[in-house]
Scaffold this motif. Structure first.
Motif, short mmCIF file in Angstrom:
data_model
loop_
_atom_site.label_atom_id
_atom_site.label_comp_id
_atom_site.label_asym_id
_atom_site.label_seq_id
_atom_site.Cartn_x
_atom_site.Cartn_y
_atom_site.Cartn_z
N ASP A 72 0.80 -1.21 0.00
CA ASP A 72 0.00 0.00 0.00
C ASP A 72 0.84 1.27 0.00
OD1 ASP A 72 -2.17 -1.57 -0.01
OD2 ASP A 72 -2.63 -1.41 2.13
N GLU A 73 1.85 1.27 0.88
CA GLU A 73 2.69 2.46 0.97
C GLU A 73 3.45 2.70 -0.34
OE1 GLU A 73 6.05 4.87 1.35
OE2 GLU A 73 6.41 2.72 1.42
N LEU A 74 3.93 1.59 -0.91
CA LEU A 74 4.72 1.71 -2.14
C LEU A 74 3.88 2.14 -3.33
CD1 LEU A 74 7.15 -1.34 -2.10
CD2 LEU A 74 7.68 1.04 -1.76
N LEU A 75 2.72 1.58 -3.41
CA LEU A 75 1.93 1.81 -4.62
C LEU A 75 1.53 3.26 -4.78
CD1 LEU A 75 -0.20 -1.45 -4.72
CD2 LEU A 75 1.74 -0.80 -6.16
N GLY A 76 1.57 3.99 -3.71
CA GLY A 76 1.24 5.40 -3.79
C GLY A 76 2.29 6.22 -4.52
N ARG A 77 3.50 5.72 -4.59
CA ARG A 77 4.55 6.52 -5.24
C ARG A 77 5.27 5.76 -6.36
NH1 ARG A 77 9.04 4.59 -2.86
NH2 ARG A 77 8.74 3.55 -0.87
N VAL A 78 4.86 4.54 -6.61
CA VAL A 78 5.47 3.79 -7.72
C VAL A 78 4.49 3.76 -8.88
CG1 VAL A 78 6.39 1.59 -8.50
CG2 VAL A 78 6.84 2.37 -6.16
N GLU A 79 4.98 4.17 -10.00
CA GLU A 79 4.13 4.17 -11.20
C GLU A 79 4.62 3.07 -12.15
OE1 GLU A 79 3.21 6.98 -15.09
OE2 GLU A 79 4.24 7.84 -13.36
N PHE A 80 3.76 2.14 -12.47
CA PHE A 80 4.12 1.09 -13.43
C PHE A 80 3.79 1.59 -14.84
CE2 PHE A 80 3.56 -1.30 -9.53
CZ PHE A 80 4.56 -2.26 -9.58
N ARG A 81 4.73 1.40 -15.72
CA ARG A 81 4.45 1.71 -17.13
C ARG A 81 4.81 0.48 -17.96
NH1 ARG A 81 6.13 7.87 -18.79
NH2 ARG A 81 5.42 8.90 -16.88
N SER A 82 4.00 0.24 -18.93
CA SER A 82 4.17 -0.98 -19.71
C SER A 82 5.30 -0.85 -20.74
CB SER A 82 2.85 -1.31 -20.43
OG SER A 82 3.05 -2.39 -21.30
N LEU A 83 6.14 -1.86 -20.75
CA LEU A 83 7.20 -1.94 -21.77
C LEU A 83 7.48 -3.41 -22.01
CD1 LEU A 83 9.34 -0.33 -23.47
CD2 LEU A 83 10.94 -0.78 -21.60
N SER A 84 7.33 -3.82 -23.26
CA SER A 84 7.53 -5.23 -23.58
C SER A 84 8.67 -5.38 -24.59
CB SER A 84 6.25 -5.81 -24.17
OG SER A 84 5.99 -5.19 -25.42
N THR A 85 9.10 -6.62 -24.76
CA THR A 85 10.14 -6.86 -25.77
C THR A 85 9.61 -6.51 -27.16
OG1 THR A 85 9.46 -9.18 -25.79
CG2 THR A 85 11.40 -8.60 -24.45
N ALA A 86 8.30 -6.70 -27.35
CA ALA A 86 7.71 -6.34 -28.65
C ALA A 86 7.81 -4.83 -28.87
CB ALA A 86 6.25 -6.79 -28.71
N ASP A 87 7.62 -4.07 -27.79
CA ASP A 87 7.77 -2.60 -27.90
C ASP A 87 9.21 -2.25 -28.32
OD1 ASP A 87 5.18 -2.18 -27.05
OD2 ASP A 87 5.76 -2.05 -24.93
N LEU A 88 10.16 -2.94 -27.74
CA LEU A 88 11.57 -2.65 -28.09
C LEU A 88 11.83 -2.95 -29.56
CD1 LEU A 88 13.35 -4.15 -24.94
CD2 LEU A 88 13.08 -1.73 -25.50
N GLU A 89 11.23 -4.05 -30.04
CA GLU A 89 11.44 -4.41 -31.45
C GLU A 89 10.85 -3.35 -32.38
OE1 GLU A 89 10.10 -8.41 -32.26
OE2 GLU A 89 11.03 -9.13 -30.41
N SER A 90 9.72 -2.78 -31.96
CA SER A 90 9.09 -1.82 -32.86
C SER A 90 9.61 -0.39 -32.66
CB SER A 90 7.57 -1.83 -32.66
OG SER A 90 7.27 -1.50 -31.32
N ASP A 91 10.01 -0.06 -31.43
CA ASP A 91 10.36 1.33 -31.14
C ASP A 91 11.86 1.63 -31.22
OD1 ASP A 91 7.70 1.59 -30.72
OD2 ASP A 91 7.81 1.70 -28.52
N PHE A 92 12.66 0.61 -31.01
CA PHE A 92 14.10 0.85 -31.03
C PHE A 92 14.59 0.70 -32.48
CE2 PHE A 92 18.61 -0.34 -30.30
CZ PHE A 92 19.01 0.80 -29.61
N GLU A 93 14.85 1.81 -33.12
CA GLU A 93 15.07 1.79 -34.57
C GLU A 93 16.35 1.08 -34.99
OE1 GLU A 93 15.00 4.31 -32.49
OE2 GLU A 93 15.95 6.14 -33.25
N TYR A 94 17.20 0.78 -34.02
CA TYR A 94 18.45 0.07 -34.36
C TYR A 94 18.36 -1.42 -34.04
CZ TYR A 94 19.63 4.98 -34.01
OH TYR A 94 19.63 6.34 -34.16
N PHE A 95 17.13 -1.90 -33.87
CA PHE A 95 16.97 -3.30 -33.48
C PHE A 95 17.62 -4.23 -34.51
CE2 PHE A 95 14.88 -7.36 -32.86
CZ PHE A 95 14.87 -7.48 -31.49
#
Lengths: 582, 250
Positions: A72-95
């Motif tokens: 509970d204490e942690l979740l108030g200040r930790v923000e999860f953001r989604s990042l997958s290996t598929a995102d890296l394949e599509s977003d990292f232009e030097y893949f």
């Protein structure tokens, strides 16, 4: 409860397959669960934390938090953001570059350890670690104020930095005191590669001759505005690194950042083991020695002629000056100087007329001149002929009796052989003996190479640059030359005598003028270049004037019966940059 | 701002070519109306004949023969005369510079030590170089020096000494900092001598730089590069210098 700092940590944790013993080998395996433990320690720090995760990791972390009853204490200040290996394949232009290099035998064999490293084994490892700066910048872009601080912190950093502690005093101190982008570095002097990146290429990327430290990728950051600024440069360097066809890790790019833009960073120097914990010790003690850099700049001074000494007693007895014309390549200038090594020993003054438009090259040329004791004139690109004219004007003001003129692709030949006219291509002590020959033969102009690129001194090349009427007047039997001009269309060079002067065979006669290496006397210089001067002279104009002077006996000339000049350009500049005049 | 005082020392008159190059540089500085303090080799009150031809803002100081005796005579067992002279002068540079601070004949706020070797290497370019140094000196603060990667372990002793000589080619500072450095310098120097060690200039400088880390700045020369690399950068009025800072509560 510890008060929460306004500082934000950004981190990421994805399952990239590092727990796969078959892929990584037993010694290099790290299970996702091990990372979760280290991450939980990080999450317990009293900071806002943005955590980029894939879904399995998010669920795993949440379960751990739940099991430890600290969610509970942690979740108030930790923000999860989604990042997958598929995102890296599509977003990292030097893949695809990463994939290609990972399958390159030449790259993998660069170091014995490389084949078992995560950057070689795991397709998403480099795309992720090389994206750290982007992820940090993405979070920092939402800052409430430019002074809000953001730091990248590896998810497993607490493993080697147990002193990060839970109080987070270091974070508050950084927030209060740090006004630049902070990086940490450790000495890295030896080895043929750095994290797989070849050392020479790395030095080139860093614009240094030797990379002596490497910036760690585990912890870096600063005020939001600094993050934004530095991230832009990082992207440029990342692109440059891949364009060069080589790869290390994100630490190579961060290192290049520190070398190329030192004034944008504050650097904490670690010990040779590269462990980051001493930084946190220093921060906790509230005394952190850093190296920063300042760019000191201003308007470059206008080109000035050199100041000449006036004390005769301090003068060397030789009477020869050398002028070298160069443009936009220190390497080419160095090549020329090296080829004439030893020939300038008795020369009173060597002047480099530097037409370079590239500021870096001009600085490097000046540095070279200072090392060699040469005079350097920043000529502000007066062009090829403008440079020749400048050499004449400088020489006229000097107290030297003769000038040797060289362009930076006119190397002294060191390969014994014969030119296409059958003359030798090497001459020992060329400068000293040629000067002696010119003095003894009373020659105002002595060309140093019989065979030139477009023609030889067998023919009178100045004639084809004259007006048609003058051509007919001088050689009525010859038809007007037509392009492309060949030897057969030209009159033969008039030769008065062949002499041996100081052991050098010299043909005395109407040797045509060209900008190829030549010795010229003060009188010859005055007649040919200064009485009168043209606003925009061309080499052909000087050829014609020299020929006319020769015809009326005012420019006693000759050419060596030897071809000791190697016309050689190994370092090119853009053709469009070459001009004849300013 | 009052222009800085340049300080240099007269080299031996042989070899003549090197002396000639140094003198050409000297003339250029004087012609450029820079303040100049020259340590000459003659007896006090006697200036070498060539130097008397210089006119302008020049202040002559005689280098006491005692300097030579007090600075590591046993170096001569290892080095040839020219290197020995250069090394001695390098070791003395801080003291010679500090003397200019104490006497301060031109009421300068900044002082620039130019080693004779560096001045000789400038030759006909000395006027431009000193212009650039004046420009830089007025924009730098604290103590400035040239640093080179310490690769002594890769070199034999002689190479290490040569590298050390180069690092004292150029020193720039304000009076207070140079006073402080002078005291630190001679303390470290004596410490090394009393421990029967050859004073190693780089080592002494590293200690000083650490001791006054937040008052020093430096230009990092490339490996194998000479001091001219820095002169070239300031000639185009674009250089990056590093300096030590500390994040503290102060």
């Amino acid at each position: 409860m510890t008060e929460m700092s306004g500082l934000t940590l950004v981190t990421a944790l994805l399952d990239l397959g590092r727990g796969d013993a078959e892929c990584m080998g037993a010694d290099n395996t790290r299970s996702p669960e091990a990372y979760w433990g280290w991450l939980l320690e990080l999450l317990s720090l009293p900071f806002k934390i943005v955590l980029f995760v894939d879904e399995p990791t998010r669920l795993g972390v949440l379960k751990c938090l739940h099991d430890a009853s600290i969610g509970d204490e942690l979740l108030g200040r930790v923000e999860f953001r989604s990042l997958s290996t598929a995102d890296l394949e599509s977003d990292f232009e030097y893949f695809s570059d990463v994939t290609r290099l990972q399958s390159s035998a030449a790259w993998v064999r660069r170091a014995s350890w490389l084949k078992d490293s995560p950057q070689a084994r795991l397709p998403h490892y480099n795309p992720l670690v090389m994206s750290k700066m982007r992820l940090l910048a993405r979070v920092a872009a939402k800052a409430q104020s430019p002074q809000e601080h953001f730091f990248w912190c590896d998810a497993g950093l607490t493993r080697t930095c147990p002193n990060m502690g839970s109080a987070g005093a270091w974070g508050t101190f950084l927030e209060q005191r740090l006004d630049r982008f902070l990086v940490v570095s450790f000495p890295y002097e030896s080895g043929q590669e750095i994290h797989g990146f070849a050392r020479p290429g790395m030095a080139q990327l860093c614009r240094t001759d030797h990379v002596s430290f490497v910036v760690r990728g585990g912890f870096f950051g600063g005020p939001a505005e600094a993050v934004h600024d530095v991230a832009e440069h990082y992207e440029g360097l990342l692109a440059e690194a891949f364009a060069g066809g080589d790869m290390g890790t994100e630490e190579n790019v961060l290192t290049a950042l520190a070398y190329r833009y030192p004034e944008k960073l504050a650097r904490y120097e670690l010990a040779g083991d590269g462990l980051i914990w001493p930084l946190f010790s220093a921060l906790n003690e509230r005394r952190v020695p850093l190296v920063v850099a300042d760019r000191i700049s201003g308007n470059a001074p206008a080109p000035v002629a050199s100041v000449r000494g006036s004390t005769a007693s301090a003068r060397l007895p030789t009477r020869l000056d050398v002028a070298i014309l160069t443009f936009n390549s220190t390497e080419q200038l160095q090549l020329l100087i090296d080829s004439w090594e030893g020939e300038f020993a008795s020369v009173e003054r060597v002047t480099v007329i530097d037409n370079s438009t590239c500021r870096e090259t001009a600085a490097a040329n000046l540095s070279l001149c200072l090392e060699r004791g040469f005079n350097h004139i920043a000529a502000d690109n007066v062009g090829v002929c403008g440079g020749r004219q400048r050499a004449a004007e400088e020489f006229a003001e000097s107290d030297a009796s003769h000038l040797l003129y060289l362009e930076d692709d006119m190397l002294k030949s060191s390969s014994p052989g014969y030119c296409r006219s059958g003359f030798p291509t090497t001459v020992d002590a060329l400068v000293q003996r040629s000067l002696a020959a010119a003095v003894e033969g009373e020659l105002e102009l002595l060309k140093l190479c019989y065979s030139e690129l477009f023609g030889t001194h067998e023919r009178q090349w100045a004639w084809c640059n004259m007006s048609p009427s003058r051509q007919r007047q001088l050689h009525p039997a010859l038809p007007a030359p037509h392009p492309p001009v060949e030897d057969s269309q030209l009159p033969r060079t008039r030769v008065e005598a062949i002499s041996s002067l100081r052991g050098l065979p010299v043909a005395r006669g109407d040797a045509h003028y060209s900008n190829w290496p030549h010795l010229i006397s003060q009188a010859g210089n005055r007649h040919l270049f200064l009485e009168p001067t043209w606003e925009t002279p061309y080499e052909q104009d000087w050829m014609v004037r020299a020929y006319e002077l020769q015809l009326c006996g005012q420019l006693p000339s000759g050419v060596l019966l030897a071809s000791p000049i190697n016309h050689c350009r190994e370092h090119y500049y853009a053709a469009a940059e070459r001009v004849e005049h300013r | 701002m009052i222009s800085p005082t340049f300080v240099t020392a007269e080299p031996p008159q042989e070899p003549a070519a090197a002396y000639s190059r140094w003198f050409t540089g000297l003339e250029a500085i004087v012609a450029n109306a820079q303040h100049l303090c020259i340590w000459h080799e003659g007896l006090p009150g006697r200036v070498a004949p060539a130097l008397t031809s210089l006119s302008g803002k020049v202040f002559w100081r005689a280098k006491s023969p005692l300097w030579h005796e007090e600075t590591v005579n046993h170096l001569g067992e290892h080095l040839d005369a020219q290197i020995l002279w250069s090394y001695r002068t390098a070791l003395q540079a801080v003291g010679l510079l500090n003397d200019a601070v104490l006497t301060n004949p031109f009421a300068s706020q900044r002082f620039v030590w130019l080693s004779p070797d560096l001045l000789a290497s400038m030759g006909n370019n000395a006027s431009q170089c000193c212009d650039s140094l004046q420009w830089f000196a007025q924009r730098s603060s604290g103590f400035f020096y040239l640093r080179q990667r310490d690769a002594a372990e890769e070199c034999d002793q002689e190479a290490s000494v040569v590298r050390a000589v180069r690092s004292a080619d150029l020193l720039i500072g304000d009076g207070d900092t140079l006073n402080r450095i002078n005291a630190m310098y001679w303390h470290l120097y004596d410490t090394q001598l009393s421990a029967a060690r050859l004073p190693e200039l780089n080592q002494v400088f590293v200690s000083i730089a650490d001791g006054i880390r937040e008052k020093s700045s430096w230009f990092m020369l490339d490996d194998g590069a000479m001091s001219a690399q820095f002169l070239a950068r300031i000639h185009v009025r674009d250089t990056v210098v590093h300096r030590g800072v500390a994040l503290t509560d102060d």
